[in-house]
Scaffold this active site. Structure first.
Site, PDB file in Angstrom:
ATOM      1  N   SER A 122       1.595  -7.372  -1.131  1.00  0.00           N
ATOM      2  CA  SER A 122       2.220  -8.458  -0.354  1.00  0.00           C
ATOM      3  C   SER A 122       1.339  -9.700  -0.279  1.00  0.00           C
ATOM      4  O   SER A 122       1.803 -10.753   0.146  1.00  0.00           O
ATOM      5  CB  SER A 122       2.636  -7.979   1.038  1.00  0.00           C
ATOM      6  OG  SER A 122       1.533  -7.904   1.902  1.00  0.00           O
ATOM      7  N   THR A 163       1.618  -4.502   4.134  1.00  0.00           N
ATOM      8  CA  THR A 163       1.424  -4.895   5.537  1.00  0.00           C
ATOM      9  C   THR A 163       0.773  -6.273   5.691  1.00  0.00           C
ATOM     10  O   THR A 163       0.922  -6.914   6.725  1.00  0.00           O
ATOM     11  CB  THR A 163       0.552  -3.868   6.297  1.00  0.00           C
ATOM     12  OG1 THR A 163      -0.733  -3.810   5.686  1.00  0.00           O
ATOM     13  CG2 THR A 163       1.203  -2.499   6.298  1.00  0.00           C
ATOM     14  N   ASP A 164       0.048  -6.719   4.642  1.00  0.00           N
ATOM     15  CA  ASP A 164      -0.763  -7.938   4.822  1.00  0.00           C
ATOM     16  C   ASP A 164       0.069  -9.175   5.153  1.00  0.00           C
ATOM     17  O   ASP A 164      -0.383 -10.038   5.905  1.00  0.00           O
ATOM     18  CB  ASP A 164      -1.618  -8.203   3.577  1.00  0.00           C
ATOM     19  CG  ASP A 164      -2.707  -7.154   3.414  1.00  0.00           C
ATOM     20  OD1 ASP A 164      -3.047  -6.492   4.419  1.00  0.00           O
ATOM     21  OD2 ASP A 164      -3.210  -6.969   2.288  1.00  0.00           O
ATOM     22  N   THR A 200       0.832  -1.221   0.000  1.00  0.00           N
ATOM     23  CA  THR A 200       0.000   0.000   0.000  1.00  0.00           C
ATOM     24  C   THR A 200       0.854   1.253   0.000  1.00  0.00           C
ATOM     25  O   THR A 200       0.545   2.236  -0.675  1.00  0.00           O
ATOM     26  CB  THR A 200      -0.901   0.006   1.255  1.00  0.00           C
ATOM     27  OG1 THR A 200      -1.856  -1.035   1.120  1.00  0.00           O
ATOM     28  CG2 THR A 200      -1.619   1.330   1.431  1.00  0.00           C
TER      29      THR A 200
HETATM   30  N1  ASP Z   1      -2.640  -5.198   0.342  1.00  0.00           N
HETATM   31  C1  ASP Z   1      -1.542  -4.389   0.840  1.00  0.00           C
HETATM   32  C2  ASP Z   1      -0.290  -5.241   0.895  1.00  0.00           C
HETATM   33  O1  ASP Z   1      -0.115  -5.998   1.796  1.00  0.00           O
HETATM   34  C3  ASP Z   1      -1.870  -3.860   2.190  1.00  0.00           C
HETATM   35  C4  ASP Z   1      -0.844  -2.926   2.787  1.00  0.00           C
HETATM   36  O2  ASP Z   1       0.264  -2.793   2.340  1.00  0.00           O
HETATM   37  O3  ASP Z   1      -1.200  -2.267   3.798  1.00  0.00           O
HETATM   38  O4  ASP Z   1       0.509  -5.170  -0.026  1.00  0.00           O
END
Ligand code: ASP
Length: 331
Positions: A54, A85-86, A12
């Site tokens: 991710s 973050t995922d 993200t």
């Molecule tokens: N879908 C995103 C990822 O994990 C979520 C994030 O980065 O907060 O790449």
């Protein structure tokens, strides 16, 4: 001035809207430009090694990142990795096992809101990550919302909240408050260990979350598919049902097939203790390995890493119970 390498992988933090929702777009260089204050903190070079959400990150990518960190540390004083973050907690665990004995900081960060948004938490998280990467800490850490979390203890608990990650069953190592890095915990380095790249993995590991009524035959399918390790997310302190849909004979079958079975819990905090209830003790008697107070991301990754080194079930057990990088309390 310290030299820090920024490895960007997407997420993200690097994303922008597209016809099909948010997709990673910005390079590390572009993100750094948005945070001019960073210029005064250290010399920064950037390398884009991936640019993916991710959710698309897989074990081979952990090996790619670990290799880039290993190479980078020959030249740099610390590494910052921007990441979605995922699955960041899986990557931070993987890097912790693969890069033990670090004498420099490796810091993962990301954000809940893209860096180009006015509401982003990405600028603060990157700035804080650089503060930690230029500090005296060594080891793999996640820096998020001002917290410094041991790489093998992080778990994402919120999908929206800025304070997305908690340090599970181990206090945070410290905090970043403005310009100051405040260390309050014990770094994860095990004394006497040399820095090494140790990235062998067995990726045939499955995580099965029990529900009331899980059908025993599901384990037969895992055996047929050739899995080498199974992590069971059991109930409470590690309870596994043996009435009506009895899973205990299945655990015996897994053992006979040479498959390592590790029992963790669906509960976020405190970990398992299979010695309390009969639903735990009966499972223990089949030879399952208790995950102790490890967070489930670390359990899954550790089992892949351990099975990458041995398939001897006794040795797998010994290694799963041993603390390598702060992931488990010594029993
Ligand atoms: N879908 C995103 C990822 O994990 C979520 C994030 O980065 O907060 O790449």
């Amino acid at each position: 001035m310290k030299k820090i390498l920024l490895l960007s992988t997407g997420g993200t933090i690097a994303s922008a809207p597209s016809k099909e929702g948010l997709v990673p777009k910005f390079s590390g260089q572009e993100m750094i430009k948005i945070i001019p204050e960073l210029k005064n903190t250290c010399h920064i070079d950037c390398k884009e090694i991936l640019n993916i959400d991710s959710s698309n990150m897989q074990p081979e990518d952990w090996q790619l990142i670990a290799g880039a960190v290993y190479e980078g540390l020959k030249e740099y004083d610390g590494i910052v990795i921007t990441h979605g973050t995922d699955t960041m907690a899986y990557t931070s665990s993987a890097l912790s096992f693969m890069l033990r004995g670090l004498n420099k900081p490796v810091v993962l960060t990301g954000s809940q809101v893209p860096i180009e948004s006015s509401l982003t938490d990405g600028k603060k998280n990157i700035y804080d990550a650089f503060k930690v990467a230029t500090s005296e800490l060594s080891g793999v850490y996640m820096v998020f919302n001002g917290k410094i979390i041991t790489g093998t203890r992080a778990s994402k608990l919120y999908t929206h909240k800025y304070d997305a990650f908690h340090s599970i069953n181990l206090p945070e190592i410290g905090y970043v408050e403005g310009e100051n890095v405040k260390i309050i915990g014990y770094p994860s380095k095990i004394k006497g260990e040399d820095f090494q790249l140790d990235d062998k993995l067995e990726t045939n590991v499955f995580l099965l979350k029990l529900i009331p009524g899980t059908r025993p035959e599901i384990f037969d399918v895992l055996i047929q598919l050739g899995y080498k390790g199974v992590v069971i997310e059991a109930f409470g302190l590690g309870g596994i049902p043996y009435i009506r849909r009895n899973l205990l004979p299945e655990l015996e079958k897994l053992k006979a097939a040479g498959i390592a079975v590790v029992v963790t819990t669906q509960i976020t905090y405190d970990g398992v203790d299979l010695n309390v209830y009969d639903v735990g003790i009966k499972a223990l008697k089949t030879g399952v390995i208790p995950a102790g107070d490890m967070v489930k991301e670390a359990v899954v990754v550790k089992l892949m890493w351990v099975l990458g080194h041995t398939c001897d079930l006794k040795e797998v057990k010994r290694m799963m119970l041993k603390n390598y990088c702060g992931e488990v309390k010594n029993s």
